[in-house]
Design a protein around this motif. Structure first.
Motif, PDB file in Angstrom:
ATOM      1  N   SER A  73     -58.860  20.810  -1.395  1.00  0.00           N
ATOM      2  CA  SER A  73     -59.869  20.446  -0.432  1.00  0.00           C
ATOM      3  C   SER A  73     -61.042  20.613  -1.148  1.00  0.00           C
ATOM      4  O   SER A  73     -62.205  20.357  -0.599  1.00  0.00           O
ATOM      5  N   TYR A  74     -61.179  21.847  -2.159  1.00  0.00           N
ATOM      6  CA  TYR A  74     -62.555  22.226  -2.501  1.00  0.00           C
ATOM      7  C   TYR A  74     -62.752  21.746  -3.811  1.00  0.00           C
ATOM      8  O   TYR A  74     -63.943  21.770  -4.197  1.00  0.00           O
ATOM      9  N   SER A  80     -65.794  22.843   1.124  1.00  0.00           N
ATOM     10  CA  SER A  80     -64.777  22.073   1.556  1.00  0.00           C
ATOM     11  C   SER A  80     -65.107  20.576   1.380  1.00  0.00           C
ATOM     12  O   SER A  80     -66.133  20.561   1.939  1.00  0.00           O
ATOM     13  N   THR A  81     -64.347  19.745   1.072  1.00  0.00           N
ATOM     14  CA  THR A  81     -64.789  18.132   1.000  1.00  0.00           C
ATOM     15  C   THR A  81     -64.414  17.725   2.348  1.00  0.00           C
ATOM     16  O   THR A  81     -64.621  16.469   2.671  1.00  0.00           O
TER      17      THR A  81
END
Ligand code: PRP
Length: 183
Positions: A73-74, A80-81
């Motif tokens: 997710s990073y 974090s996206t």
């Protein structure tokens, strides 16, 4: 040629190799106590949890199964996206099994929440969560794991599997990254 070492980018060591080893031994003993007779499936959340996972598996004095899942997710950034991407699923069916999700760090808590939901839908006998580190100030208390190595302040930590843009994972300790290295 001058080689720039990862150590040069660390402002402070938070947990030494020795401290890490002692804590992982304790966690392995606690998990063995809880799940030892049940041949749990330990799931490594790649890539960050890899070092912790291997040490934890070695410290468990019982039969286990090993499986691996990759999520991200990073990406290459420091933030974090907000969206967890499944890159590689488990190899084996976990229906009826006692599953232990092994993470390196709980930051926003989004990744662990996603994995718990994903695995619970597969009807396991139980799901236990463990994270080596937990940035408690960054997430809702309801997202705390069942087991945790250390609660840490909101600092940018790397090493022992944790990265910034895929750097620093191979540092044998947990260190705080100098701000100029990621800002
Ligand atoms: C990192 C880390 C956790 C997650 C924690 O993974 O390894 O899986 O982020 O953050 P969260 O609690 O805010 O979700 P990342 O997506 O960077 O992939 P990596 O493990 O391959 O480095």
């Amino acid at each position: 040629m001058l080689i720039r070492t990862p150590e040069q980018d660390i402002s402070r060591v938070l947990f030494t190799e020795k401290t890490i080893a002692a804590r992982v031994e304790q966690l392995g003993a606690e998990l063995t106590e809880k799940l030892g007779g049940k041949r749990p499936v330990l799931v490594c959340v790649l890539k960050g949890a890899s070092f912790f996972y291997i040490d934890l598996c070695r410290s468990m004095n019982c039969n286990i199964d090993m499986d691996f899942i990759a999520v991200s997710s990073y990406g290459a950034g420091a933030k974090s996206t907000g969206v967890v991407r499944l890159i590689k699923d488990l190899d084996n069916n976990i229906t009826g099994r006692h599953v232990v999700i092994v993470e390196d760090i709980i930051d926003s808590g989004l990744t662990m929440q996603y994995l718990k939901q994903l695995f619970s839908a597969r009807n396991p006998a139980s799901v236990t969560t463990i994270s080596f580190l937990d940035k408690t100030a960054r997430h809702d208390p309801s997202l705390k794991t069942d087991y945790c190595g250390f609660e840490i302040p909101d600092e940018f930590v790397v090493g022992y599997g944790l990265d910034y843009a895929n750097y620093y994972r191979n540092l044998p300790y947990i260190g705080i990254l100098k701000p100029e290295c990621y800002k």
